[in-house]
Design an enzyme around this catalytic site. Structure first.
Site, PDB file in Angstrom:
ATOM      1  N   HIS A  47      12.094   2.352   8.573  1.00 58.36           N
ATOM      2  CA  HIS A  47      11.639   1.355   7.824  1.00 58.36           C
ATOM      3  C   HIS A  47      12.507   0.155   8.034  1.00 58.36           C
ATOM      4  CE1 HIS A  47      11.904  -0.736   3.862  1.00 58.36           C
ATOM      5  NE2 HIS A  47      10.531  -0.532   4.114  1.00 58.36           N
ATOM      6  N   GLU A  50      11.164  -1.607  10.965  1.00 59.50           N
ATOM      7  CA  GLU A  50      10.093  -2.184  10.645  1.00 59.50           C
ATOM      8  C   GLU A  50      10.063  -3.563  10.129  1.00 59.50           C
ATOM      9  OE1 GLU A  50       7.178  -2.772   7.212  1.00 59.50           O
ATOM     10  OE2 GLU A  50       7.628  -0.878   7.300  1.00 59.50           O
ATOM     11  N   HIS A  51      11.011  -3.707   9.163  1.00 53.42           N
ATOM     12  CA  HIS A  51      11.401  -4.893   8.528  1.00 53.42           C
ATOM     13  C   HIS A  51      12.008  -6.083   9.762  1.00 53.42           C
ATOM     14  CE1 HIS A  51      11.485  -5.086   4.035  1.00 53.42           C
ATOM     15  NE2 HIS A  51      10.836  -3.680   4.442  1.00 53.42           N
ATOM     16  N   GLU A 127      14.368  -3.755  -2.358  1.00 53.43           N
ATOM     17  CA  GLU A 127      13.166  -3.061  -2.329  1.00 53.43           C
ATOM     18  C   GLU A 127      13.259  -1.798  -2.998  1.00 53.43           C
ATOM     19  OE1 GLU A 127       9.716  -1.550   0.628  1.00 53.43           O
ATOM     20  OE2 GLU A 127      11.346  -2.464   1.603  1.00 53.43           O
TER      21      GLU A 127
END
Length: 420
Positions: A47, A50-51, A127
Site C-alpha cells: 500500500h 501504491e502511494h 489514513e
C-alpha cells in the site's frame, strides 16, 4: 464487443475490450502483488508503494503526474487489495496514448525520493488513524485477523503504524524487485481502445522486463475466533464471518446467492426481520467475498449497546432458518439480483476494465458473460439448502465487535446456537 488477449514474450499480458459508441476509455495496470505477498516485516509496504507511485518518476514530479491526466479532463487513481495492486486511468479516446505513458511511467519509473517518502509516510499514518476512527471500517480488519491469524491474508492492508514508520526507500525498491514482474502484470483496457495499438505501447513500455522467480503464497488457513473492543460509542458494531468457497470454486455462486437472499437487499431476510420487524438497526447486510484459495460469508450490522445481544442471536437464528427453509422465490430473486448487478455494472468502461484484469489474473482468460450467467442460473434451491446446512453444521464463526458490546454473546455461544 470483442475481448482480445495478447501475451508478450516475457509473460506480460494485454487484455482489451472495444466498446462501440464510446468516446472514453479506461485502462490500467493490475499487479499480482498485494497484502498476501508481504512478509511480516513488510506488512503495509504494498500500500505504501501504491502511494509512492504518484510522488514522482524519472521524468515527472507529483504535480506533473496529476496535471498530465487532469489537463485532458481525465481521472487517475490506484488501490491495494490483499491479492493485487491496481493503477488506473480514464480518459477520452484521443488521450489513450498519453494515459498509457503516464500509467507505465508511475509503475516502472518511480524514484522514491527520500523526502517524498517522509511526506507520504505522514499521509499514510493519517489514513491509518482515520481508519481506526471509522468503526465500520476497522471492524473488518479485525474480522479478517481473527479469521486468518498470523497469516499474510489476515493482516491489515494499511499495515501497523510501527511498520509504516520504519519503511525506507530501499525497502520499497526491494518489494518492487521481488513482486513487480512482467508475468504478474496485466494491462487492461475497455471502451474506445484499439487492441493492436495498446499491444505496441505495452511492448515498448514493458517488453524489456525480465521474468522473475514465482512467488509461492502461504495457503490460507481459516481458524475463526473473536476480537472485541469495548468502547463508549453511539453504535455497537457487529461483524460475523464464516469460511466459504474461493473464487476458483463454482460453489462461490451458491454462497453469493445464499448471502443475497439472507441479507443482500431490502427484501432479504435479515433486513426484513432485524430492521423492518424488530427495529434493531439501521444498517444490516450479508455478503460473500472470495480469494484465490478461500472466501468468507459476512454479516454486518450496527445497533445500540442495549440491543447488541438480541441482534447477535437473531442473526444466528435467521442464518439457521434460511438454511432450512429458503424457498424457490427467494433463490430466484437472488439469482436475478446477481445477474442484474453484474450486467448493469458492466455498462461502464471502468467496470469492464476491472473485470477483464481480474479474470485474466484469476483464469488467464475472460469467461463470457453467458458462461457466468449460466453458472448463476445453475444454482438451485436444493444446492442453496445443502450449502446452508453445511455452513450451520460445520461453520466455525469469526466475530468482531466494537463499541458498547460488553453484553454481546461470545463467539462460542453463537457457534453452539447455530449448530443446535
Amino acid at each position: 464487443m470483442t475481448v482480445e488477449i495478447h501475451t508478450l514474450s516475457n509473460g506480460f499480458r494485454v487484455v482489451t475490450e472495444h466498446m462501440p459508441g464510446l468516446k472514453s476509455a479506461s485502462l490500467g495496470i493490475w499487479v499480482g502483488a498485494g497484502g498476501r505477498h508481504e512478509r511480516p516485516e513488510q506488512n503495509g509496504i504494498a500500500h505504501f508503494l501504491e502511494h509512492m507511485a504518484f510522488k514522482g518518476t524519472k521524468k515527472r514530479n507529483a504535480l506533473e503526474i496529476a496535471e498530465a491526466i487532469e489537463d485532458v479532463g481525465g481521472y487517475i487513481n490506484a488501490y491495494t487489495s490483499r491479492e493485487m495492486t491496481a493503477y488506473y486511468v480514464r480518459v477520452l479516446e484521443n488521450d489513450v496514448t498519453l494515459a498509457m505513458d503516464v500509467i507505465s511511467d508511475i509503475v516502472l519509473n518511480s524514484v522514491f525520493d527520500p523526502a517524498e517518502v517522509e511526506i507520504e509516510r505522514g499521509v499514510i499514518l493519517q489514513e491509518i488513524g482515520q481508519s481506526l476512527d471509522t468503526p465500520d471500517d476497522v471492524i473488518f480488519d479485525w474480522l479478517q485477523e481473527v479469521s486468518y491469524p498470523d497469516q499474510p491474508i489476515g493482516r491489515t492492508i494499511l499495515g501497523p503504524e510501527e511498520r509504516v514508520r520504519s519503511f525506507t526507500r530501499a525497502d520499497l525498491q526491494a518489494f518492487v524487485k521481488e513482486q513487480y514482474r512482467p508475468e504478474q502484470m496485466v494491462l487492461s483496457a475497455a471502451g474506445a481502445v484499439d487492441h493492436d495499438e495498446l499491444v505496441k505501447l505495452a511492448e515498448a513500455a514493458f517488453g524489456h522486463m525480465d521474468r522473475g522467480v514465482s512467488t509461492v503464497l502461504l495457503p490460507a488457513l481459516y481458524q475463526g475466533g473473536e476480537h472485541r473492543v469495548v468502547k463508549d460509542l453511539e453504535q455497537a458494531h457487529f461483524a460475523l464471518a464464516f469460511e466459504t468457497a474461493s473464487y476458483r470454486d463454482d460453489e462461490i455462486y451458491t454462497a453469493q446467492v445464499f448471502s443475497l437472499a439472507l441479507g443482500g437487499g431490502m427484501s432479504s431476510r435479515l433486513f426484513q426481520e432485524v430492521r423492518e420487524k424488530r427495529g434493531l438497526c439501521y444498517t444490516i447486510y450479508a455478503q460473500a467475498g472470495a480469494y484465490a484459495d478461500t472466501g468468507s460469508l459476512t454479516i454486518y450490522a450496527g445497533t445500540s449497546g442495549a440491543d447488541v445481544a438480541d441482534l447477535s442471536t437473531l442473526c444466528i437464528d435467521e442464518l439457521r432458518r434460511a438454511a432450512g427453509d429458503m424457498n424457490e422465490a427467494e433463490v430466484n430473486r437472488a439469482r436475478v439480483q446477481m445477474k442484474a448487478g453484474m450486467l448493469m455494472g458492466l455498462e461502464s468502461p471502468s467496470s469492464r476494465c476491472e473485470r477483464l484484469a481480474r479474470m485474466v489474473m484469476i483464469w488467464g482468460r475472460v469467461p463470457g458473460l453467458d458462461e457466468v450467467v449460466a453458472k448463476i442460473d445453475a444454482v438451485d434451491r436444493a444446492g442453496v439448502a445443502e450449502y446452508g446446512a453445511r455452513l450451520c453444521a460445520s461453520g466455525v464463526p469469526s466475530l468482531a465487535l466494537y463499541g458498547p458490546v460488553a453484553d454481546a454473546p461470545e463467539v462460542g455461544v453463537l457457534a453452539d446456537r447455530l449448530a443446535a
